[in-house]
Design a protein around this motif. Structure first.
Motif, PDB file in Angstrom:
ATOM      1  N   ARG A   1     -31.800 -49.316  24.258  1.00  0.00           N
ATOM      2  CA  ARG A   1     -30.443 -49.848  24.091  1.00  0.00           C
ATOM      3  C   ARG A   1     -30.467 -51.217  23.423  1.00  0.00           C
ATOM      4  NH1 ARG A   1     -26.401 -47.683  27.940  1.00  0.00           N
ATOM      5  NH2 ARG A   1     -27.394 -46.153  29.303  1.00  0.00           N
ATOM      6  N   GLU A   2     -31.356 -52.076  23.909  1.00  0.00           N
ATOM      7  CA  GLU A   2     -31.454 -53.424  23.357  1.00  0.00           C
ATOM      8  C   GLU A   2     -31.876 -53.390  21.897  1.00  0.00           C
ATOM      9  OE1 GLU A   2     -32.764 -52.405  26.199  1.00  0.00           O
ATOM     10  OE2 GLU A   2     -31.693 -53.602  27.709  1.00  0.00           O
ATOM     11  N   ARG A   3     -32.793 -52.487  21.569  1.00  0.00           N
ATOM     12  CA  ARG A   3     -33.260 -52.388  20.190  1.00  0.00           C
ATOM     13  C   ARG A   3     -32.164 -51.850  19.272  1.00  0.00           C
ATOM     14  NH1 ARG A   3     -39.118 -49.642  20.114  1.00  0.00           N
ATOM     15  NH2 ARG A   3     -38.738 -49.946  17.880  1.00  0.00           N
ATOM     16  N   MET A   4     -31.386 -50.920  19.758  1.00  0.00           N
ATOM     17  CA  MET A   4     -30.266 -50.419  18.954  1.00  0.00           C
ATOM     18  C   MET A   4     -29.231 -51.514  18.722  1.00  0.00           C
ATOM     19  SD  MET A   4     -29.631 -46.521  20.331  1.00  0.00           S
ATOM     20  CE  MET A   4     -28.225 -46.306  19.236  1.00  0.00           C
ATOM     21  N   LEU A   5     -28.931 -52.265  19.773  1.00  0.00           N
ATOM     22  CA  LEU A   5     -27.961 -53.344  19.650  1.00  0.00           C
ATOM     23  C   LEU A   5     -28.439 -54.388  18.654  1.00  0.00           C
ATOM     24  CD1 LEU A   5     -25.323 -54.657  20.657  1.00  0.00           C
ATOM     25  CD2 LEU A   5     -26.679 -55.763  22.456  1.00  0.00           C
ATOM     26  N   ALA A   6     -29.722 -54.741  18.734  1.00  0.00           N
ATOM     27  CA  ALA A   6     -30.275 -55.774  17.847  1.00  0.00           C
ATOM     28  C   ALA A   6     -30.255 -55.342  16.387  1.00  0.00           C
ATOM     29  CB  ALA A   6     -31.696 -56.118  18.281  1.00  0.00           C
ATOM     30  N   SER A   7     -30.387 -54.052  16.139  1.00  0.00           N
ATOM     31  CA  SER A   7     -30.448 -53.556  14.763  1.00  0.00           C
ATOM     32  C   SER A   7     -29.099 -53.053  14.259  1.00  0.00           C
ATOM     33  CB  SER A   7     -31.478 -52.430  14.656  1.00  0.00           C
ATOM     34  OG  SER A   7     -31.113 -51.329  15.464  1.00  0.00           O
ATOM     35  N   GLY A   8     -28.085 -53.055  15.097  1.00  0.00           N
ATOM     36  CA  GLY A   8     -26.781 -52.569  14.689  1.00  0.00           C
ATOM     37  C   GLY A   8     -26.711 -51.063  14.540  1.00  0.00           C
ATOM     38  N   ALA A   9     -27.618 -50.347  15.205  1.00  0.00           N
ATOM     39  CA  ALA A   9     -27.661 -48.888  15.094  1.00  0.00           C
ATOM     40  C   ALA A   9     -26.662 -48.235  16.042  1.00  0.00           C
ATOM     41  CB  ALA A   9     -29.067 -48.383  15.394  1.00  0.00           C
ATOM     42  N   LEU A  10     -26.111 -47.106  15.590  1.00  0.00           N
ATOM     43  CA  LEU A  10     -25.154 -46.344  16.392  1.00  0.00           C
ATOM     44  C   LEU A  10     -25.719 -45.006  16.845  1.00  0.00           C
ATOM     45  CD1 LEU A  10     -22.001 -46.975  14.178  1.00  0.00           C
ATOM     46  CD2 LEU A  10     -22.683 -48.215  16.242  1.00  0.00           C
ATOM     47  N   ALA A  11     -26.946 -44.695  16.416  1.00  0.00           N
ATOM     48  CA  ALA A  11     -27.585 -43.435  16.779  1.00  0.00           C
ATOM     49  C   ALA A  11     -29.086 -43.661  16.863  1.00  0.00           C
ATOM     50  CB  ALA A  11     -27.258 -42.347  15.756  1.00  0.00           C
ATOM     51  N   LEU A  12     -29.777 -42.700  17.475  1.00  0.00           N
ATOM     52  CA  LEU A  12     -31.221 -42.802  17.667  1.00  0.00           C
ATOM     53  C   LEU A  12     -31.879 -41.549  17.108  1.00  0.00           C
ATOM     54  CD1 LEU A  12     -33.201 -44.783  19.126  1.00  0.00           C
ATOM     55  CD2 LEU A  12     -33.021 -43.309  21.132  1.00  0.00           C
ATOM     56  N   HIS A  13     -32.975 -41.738  16.344  1.00  0.00           N
ATOM     57  CA  HIS A  13     -33.778 -40.631  15.836  1.00  0.00           C
ATOM     58  C   HIS A  13     -35.177 -40.774  16.432  1.00  0.00           C
ATOM     59  CE1 HIS A  13     -31.168 -40.028  11.964  1.00  0.00           C
ATOM     60  NE2 HIS A  13     -30.468 -39.981  13.076  1.00  0.00           N
ATOM     61  N   ALA A  14     -35.659 -39.735  17.100  1.00  0.00           N
ATOM     62  CA  ALA A  14     -36.916 -39.825  17.833  1.00  0.00           C
ATOM     63  C   ALA A  14     -37.802 -38.625  17.543  1.00  0.00           C
ATOM     64  CB  ALA A  14     -36.636 -39.907  19.335  1.00  0.00           C
ATOM     65  N   SER A  15     -39.102 -38.806  17.775  1.00  0.00           N
ATOM     66  CA  SER A  15     -40.048 -37.714  17.604  1.00  0.00           C
ATOM     67  C   SER A  15     -39.826 -36.661  18.678  1.00  0.00           C
ATOM     68  CB  SER A  15     -41.478 -38.244  17.706  1.00  0.00           C
ATOM     69  OG  SER A  15     -42.400 -37.185  17.811  1.00  0.00           O
ATOM     70  N   ALA A  16     -39.707 -35.409  18.255  1.00  0.00           N
ATOM     71  CA  ALA A  16     -39.557 -34.323  19.220  1.00  0.00           C
ATOM     72  C   ALA A  16     -40.800 -34.201  20.089  1.00  0.00           C
ATOM     73  CB  ALA A  16     -39.298 -33.009  18.483  1.00  0.00           C
ATOM     74  N   ARG A  17     -41.951 -34.473  19.521  1.00  0.00           N
ATOM     75  CA  ARG A  17     -43.203 -34.318  20.256  1.00  0.00           C
ATOM     76  C   ARG A  17     -43.291 -35.294  21.425  1.00  0.00           C
ATOM     77  NH1 ARG A  17     -48.527 -33.803  16.711  1.00  0.00           N
ATOM     78  NH2 ARG A  17     -47.289 -31.979  16.116  1.00  0.00           N
ATOM     79  N   ALA A  18     -42.700 -36.482  21.261  1.00  0.00           N
ATOM     80  CA  ALA A  18     -42.794 -37.506  22.299  1.00  0.00           C
ATOM     81  C   ALA A  18     -41.565 -37.546  23.198  1.00  0.00           C
ATOM     82  CB  ALA A  18     -42.991 -38.875  21.642  1.00  0.00           C
ATOM     83  N   LEU A  19     -40.610 -36.648  22.985  1.00  0.00           N
ATOM     84  CA  LEU A  19     -39.356 -36.693  23.734  1.00  0.00           C
ATOM     85  C   LEU A  19     -39.544 -36.176  25.156  1.00  0.00           C
ATOM     86  CD1 LEU A  19     -36.270 -37.256  23.445  1.00  0.00           C
ATOM     87  CD2 LEU A  19     -36.023 -34.813  22.929  1.00  0.00           C
ATOM     88  N   THR A  20     -39.028 -36.925  26.123  1.00  0.00           N
ATOM     89  CA  THR A  20     -39.036 -36.478  27.511  1.00  0.00           C
ATOM     90  C   THR A  20     -37.619 -36.089  27.930  1.00  0.00           C
ATOM     91  OG1 THR A  20     -38.607 -38.669  28.454  1.00  0.00           O
ATOM     92  CG2 THR A  20     -40.918 -38.086  28.016  1.00  0.00           C
ATOM     93  N   ALA A  21     -37.531 -35.225  28.934  1.00  0.00           N
ATOM     94  CA  ALA A  21     -36.219 -34.793  29.415  1.00  0.00           C
ATOM     95  C   ALA A  21     -35.423 -35.977  29.946  1.00  0.00           C
ATOM     96  CB  ALA A  21     -36.399 -33.735  30.502  1.00  0.00           C
ATOM     97  N   ALA A  22     -36.110 -36.912  30.616  1.00  0.00           N
ATOM     98  CA  ALA A  22     -35.413 -38.070  31.179  1.00  0.00           C
ATOM     99  C   ALA A  22     -34.834 -38.958  30.082  1.00  0.00           C
ATOM    100  CB  ALA A  22     -36.371 -38.874  32.054  1.00  0.00           C
ATOM    101  N   ALA A  23     -35.608 -39.191  29.029  1.00  0.00           N
ATOM    102  CA  ALA A  23     -35.128 -40.035  27.931  1.00  0.00           C
ATOM    103  C   ALA A  23     -33.966 -39.365  27.206  1.00  0.00           C
ATOM    104  CB  ALA A  23     -36.264 -40.331  26.964  1.00  0.00           C
ATOM    105  N   LEU A  24     -34.092 -38.059  26.970  1.00  0.00           N
ATOM    106  CA  LEU A  24     -33.006 -37.319  26.320  1.00  0.00           C
ATOM    107  C   LEU A  24     -31.724 -37.427  27.132  1.00  0.00           C
ATOM    108  CD1 LEU A  24     -31.673 -35.232  24.454  1.00  0.00           C
ATOM    109  CD2 LEU A  24     -32.885 -33.446  25.717  1.00  0.00           C
TER     110      LEU A  24
END
Length: 239
Positions: free
Chosen positions: A171-194
């Motif tokens: 959240r903090e990193r998105m706020l700092a960069s002005g991002a409104l969405a997140l793109h992540a590696s499917a391989r590293a994605l956890t159910a909790a993070a999703l």
């Protein structure tokens, strides 16, 4: 923020030379509604479509993108290494790619891909060129600096932060960069993070998903889009 479900990675995925106009045309013929590609600055400050800072893997050239002018890059062959049928395909400028996306009706995810030390300049220039385009697009980057520069230059353009594993401070990193969405590696994605990202109401796209069953599972779990090298695994009506 509305995403196409299936996004062709680096223009056409594994089916065409990456980051080329040939890839965009193939993606459109397959029925893709969305594509993703990389934009980097060359020596004269023109943004061109290429992933690596060096030329050898994808083109007939040698050396670095940052040391070549756009005119020099236009003379390189960016197709033959993929397949002889694409021989002579050039590395296009960002402007040319965005014009073709608009003509073909393709939504574009433009990844800002700075050379080392060029984060601010690349974010600024790519955003300026993207803002002048007429099609639907999204800017993304692993570089928070590049995204911040893009936000300053073209605040009206939507932006996404690229990560591998979703960090605890996303959240903090998105706020700092002005991002409104997140793109992540499917391989590293956890159910909790999703679940955390989705519960917070932020769009989430996953890369690079090359099996249809994996993609359908992620989409069913609430991922907004998958970025794939294999857009041919879906029909046009499913994209």
């Amino acid at each position: 923020m509305i995403y196409p479900r299936i996004i062709a990675h680096r223009c056409g995925g594994a089916l065409a030379p990456e980051n080329t106009l040939a890839g965009l045309r193939l993606a459109a013929r397959l029925g893709c509604r969305g594509v993703e590609f990389d934009a980097m600055l060359c020596a004269d400050g023109v943004p061109v479509l290429i992933h690596d800072e060096t030329l050898e893997r994808t083109t007939s050239g040698r050396g670095t993108v940052a040391a070549m002018s756009s005119a020099q890059l236009a003379q390189l062959d960016a197709g033959r290494r993929h397949h002889p049928a694409f021989a002579g395909e050039p590395a296009p400028t960002l402007d040319a790619a965005l014009r073709l996306c608009a003509e073909l009706g393709l939504w574009a995810n433009v990844e800002i891909k700075p050379s080392a030390g060029q984060e601010l300049a690349t974010g600024d220039v790519v955003a300026r060129h993207a803002a002048a385009a007429s099609g639907k697009l999204l800017l993304s980057s692993f570089s928070a600096q590049a995204l911040g520069a893009a936000a300053a230059e073209a605040p009206q353009l939507r932006r996404a932060l690229l990560v591998e594993a979703i960090p605890a401070d996303w959240r903090e990193r998105m706020l700092a960069s002005g991002a409104l969405a997140l793109h992540a590696s499917a391989r590293a994605l956890t159910a909790a993070a999703l679940r955390e990202v989705r519960d917070a109401g932020f769009p989430l796209a996953c890369y690079t998903v090359n099996r249809r069953d994996d993609a359908e599972r992620l989409l069913a779990l609430g991922v907004n889009a998958v970025i794939t090298d294999r857009p041919d695994l879906w029909t046009a009506s499913e994209m």
